[in-house]
Design a protein around this motif. Sequence first.
Motif, mmCIF file in Angstrom:
data_model
loop_
_atom_site.group_PDB
_atom_site.id
_atom_site.type_symbol
_atom_site.label_atom_id
_atom_site.label_comp_id
_atom_site.label_asym_id
_atom_site.label_seq_id
_atom_site.Cartn_x
_atom_site.Cartn_y
_atom_site.Cartn_z
ATOM 1 N N ARG A 115 19.792 14.275 -10.116
ATOM 2 C CA ARG A 115 18.840 14.325 -9.000
ATOM 3 C C ARG A 115 19.331 13.564 -7.777
ATOM 4 N NH1 ARG A 115 15.199 9.662 -9.230
ATOM 5 N NH2 ARG A 115 15.370 8.631 -11.240
ATOM 6 N N SER A 147 19.554 10.854 -13.536
ATOM 7 C CA SER A 147 20.002 10.202 -12.299
ATOM 8 C C SER A 147 21.441 9.706 -12.388
ATOM 9 C CB SER A 147 19.062 9.043 -11.937
ATOM 10 O OG SER A 147 19.018 8.103 -12.986
ATOM 11 N N HIS A 158 16.986 0.957 -18.658
ATOM 12 C CA HIS A 158 17.044 0.978 -20.118
ATOM 13 C C HIS A 158 17.988 2.086 -20.586
ATOM 14 C CE1 HIS A 158 14.075 3.682 -18.628
ATOM 15 N NE2 HIS A 158 13.674 4.127 -19.799
ATOM 16 N N PHE A 209 -0.877 12.847 -24.773
ATOM 17 C CA PHE A 209 -0.477 12.594 -26.169
ATOM 18 C C PHE A 209 -0.663 13.827 -27.055
ATOM 19 C CE2 PHE A 209 -0.864 10.383 -30.411
ATOM 20 C CZ PHE A 209 0.492 10.153 -30.509
HETATM 21 P P1 NDP Z 1 11.371 6.680 -19.864
HETATM 22 O O1 NDP Z 1 11.459 5.555 -18.907
HETATM 23 O O2 NDP Z 1 12.047 6.588 -21.184
HETATM 24 O O3 NDP Z 1 11.926 8.004 -19.165
HETATM 25 C C1 NDP Z 1 11.472 8.430 -17.926
HETATM 26 C C2 NDP Z 1 12.605 9.026 -17.150
HETATM 27 O O4 NDP Z 1 12.072 9.465 -15.910
HETATM 28 C C3 NDP Z 1 13.701 8.042 -16.796
HETATM 29 O O5 NDP Z 1 14.707 8.062 -17.780
HETATM 30 C C4 NDP Z 1 14.206 8.531 -15.450
HETATM 31 O O6 NDP Z 1 15.340 9.345 -15.649
HETATM 32 C C5 NDP Z 1 13.091 9.465 -14.963
HETATM 33 N N1 NDP Z 1 12.602 9.042 -13.667
HETATM 34 C C6 NDP Z 1 12.212 7.797 -13.297
HETATM 35 N N2 NDP Z 1 11.845 7.794 -12.004
HETATM 36 C C7 NDP Z 1 12.005 9.065 -11.553
HETATM 37 C C8 NDP Z 1 11.808 9.703 -10.300
HETATM 38 N N3 NDP Z 1 11.383 9.027 -9.238
HETATM 39 N N4 NDP Z 1 12.098 11.010 -10.197
HETATM 40 C C9 NDP Z 1 12.555 11.714 -11.259
HETATM 41 N N5 NDP Z 1 12.752 11.161 -12.475
HETATM 42 C C10 NDP Z 1 12.472 9.862 -12.617
HETATM 43 O O7 NDP Z 1 9.819 6.936 -20.034
HETATM 44 P P2 NDP Z 1 9.072 7.955 -21.006
HETATM 45 O O8 NDP Z 1 9.863 9.179 -21.145
HETATM 46 O O9 NDP Z 1 8.662 7.231 -22.224
HETATM 47 O O10 NDP Z 1 7.746 8.221 -20.162
HETATM 48 C C11 NDP Z 1 7.812 8.886 -18.915
HETATM 49 C C12 NDP Z 1 6.434 8.936 -18.256
HETATM 50 O O11 NDP Z 1 5.539 9.683 -19.064
HETATM 51 C C13 NDP Z 1 5.795 7.561 -18.038
HETATM 52 O O12 NDP Z 1 5.144 7.547 -16.775
HETATM 53 C C14 NDP Z 1 4.771 7.475 -19.161
HETATM 54 O O13 NDP Z 1 3.682 6.639 -18.831
HETATM 55 C C15 NDP Z 1 4.367 8.927 -19.326
HETATM 56 N N6 NDP Z 1 3.930 9.210 -20.691
HETATM 57 C C16 NDP Z 1 2.684 9.746 -20.878
HETATM 58 C C17 NDP Z 1 2.216 10.014 -22.135
HETATM 59 C C18 NDP Z 1 0.870 10.600 -22.313
HETATM 60 O O14 NDP Z 1 0.415 10.768 -23.447
HETATM 61 N N7 NDP Z 1 0.145 10.945 -21.277
HETATM 62 C C19 NDP Z 1 3.008 9.699 -23.336
HETATM 63 C C20 NDP Z 1 4.379 9.231 -23.030
HETATM 64 C C21 NDP Z 1 4.786 8.969 -21.747
HETATM 65 P P3 NDP Z 1 16.497 9.488 -14.550
HETATM 66 O O15 NDP Z 1 16.482 8.255 -13.685
HETATM 67 O O16 NDP Z 1 17.739 9.611 -15.397
HETATM 68 O O17 NDP Z 1 16.176 10.751 -13.804
#
Ligand code: NDP
Length: 398
Positions: A244, A225, A384, A341
């Motif tokens: 995006r 973003s 973050h 996971f």
């Molecule tokens: P982070 O917050 O580190 O990264 C998520 C990224 O998603 C952000 O940096 C942001 O990037 C992007 N984002 C946020 N909102 C939007 C949106 N509306 N549209 C597009 N991109 C968006 O989180 P994680 O990478 O640790 O986790 C991401 C997701 O995955 C969480 O929902 C988490 O619960 C899930 N997860 C699930 C796991 C599982 O085992 N099922 C394990 C780990 C995570 P930017 O704004 O730059 O686009």
Amino acid sequence: MPPLGEVPARMHASVIRPERYGPPSQGFAMEVVDVPAVGRGQVLVYVMAAGINYNNVWASLGYPYDVVAGRRKKGEPEDFHIGGSEGSGIVWAVGDGVTSVRVGDEVTLSGCTWDETAEDIRLGADPMTSVTQKAWGYETNYGTFAQYALVKDFQCHPKPKNLSWEEAACFLLTGATAYRQLCGWPPHTVEPGDPVLIWGGAGGLGSMAIQITRIRGGIPVAVVSDDERGKHCLELGAEGFINRNDFDHWGRLPDTSDGAAMAKWMKGARAFGNRFWEILGERRAPRIVLEHSGQNTIPTSMYLCDTAGMVVICGGTSGYNGDLDLRFLWMRQKRLQGSHFANIRQCRQVIELAASGKLDPCLSWTGDFADTGRAHQLMYENRHPSGNMAVRVNAAAA
Ligand code: NDP
């Protein structure tokens, strides 16, 4: 540090309680609680550092699942939640029957638990698909946001010697999840030359996914973003990044009977796809799309994914209602795959990548133990830093 193996009665913990459910700055508070008893097959770990993940943002909100009510319904007495689904530390006590680790071992902890005697596992199921599987430190209590964490023995892995406590604490949850998404669903595993679209490329999952894709010879293209986050993705090996905020077709799909709205949506999705082609330098669609952003992005993911390709999803940060135009699914014979996971083998493979220096854990922010709520608040607000975050629990600041 107390004498090795001496277990106190009480410990400090960063605790979530139902009466505080809400944004993480309100949900988490430091408290003193009893150290849990160590049962058969369990290990008590003196936590040096804990990784920060989105699941405990959900735990703090009490939404979409009330973790404390869920556990109390199953008969567990605690009226509080100690989260933390990954971390590093020292084995402090072992329960009956534990032979795989010894008091004093330095370990990295993985974030899922299951009953190894479950019938489905005994019949050969991947434990991640067992009916007994639970996200540890989210669906279970006594995670790493406390001085002592309680795990099953199979959650303990040798800590890579080349990593600090904080680095060893921060990468396994996102790294192993991305690894399973990219390598765990044959025939849709990343192969040399495969273009891969990675949402949230600068986030925890994204930072791991970019590197894993490159290690396997694929071509990662990140979505972010802002351009600063894009720079982080390029440094990790992304071929390019898409901002995006240059597009506005996000959210639920319009009704397919509304021709004008659908045409507007298609225009946005095609422009996004053109940007993907520009980065690749050729007209190829992603063979794999790594999804976790959910509701706002899944229509674009399903549209852009290559014919016979796979969209693999492990989360729903922007919402849980995933619209898709089924025509793209069946006529182009695409696969929409859920992923959660990782199993022990996949965890060990990711740890090995980090131990050999091929995978950077991308520790971008380290806080003190008392910062646990603040770190989750930053994540909740998407403010973050790029990569993964950790808090020092018993480890001293460098
Ligand atoms: P982070 O917050 O580190 O990264 C998520 C990224 O998603 C952000 O940096 C942001 O990037 C992007 N984002 C946020 N909102 C939007 C949106 N509306 N549209 C597009 N991109 C968006 O989180 P994680 O990478 O640790 O986790 C991401 C997701 O995955 C969480 O929902 C988490 O619960 C899930 N997860 C699930 C796991 C599982 O085992 N099922 C394990 C780990 C995570 P930017 O704004 O730059 O686009």
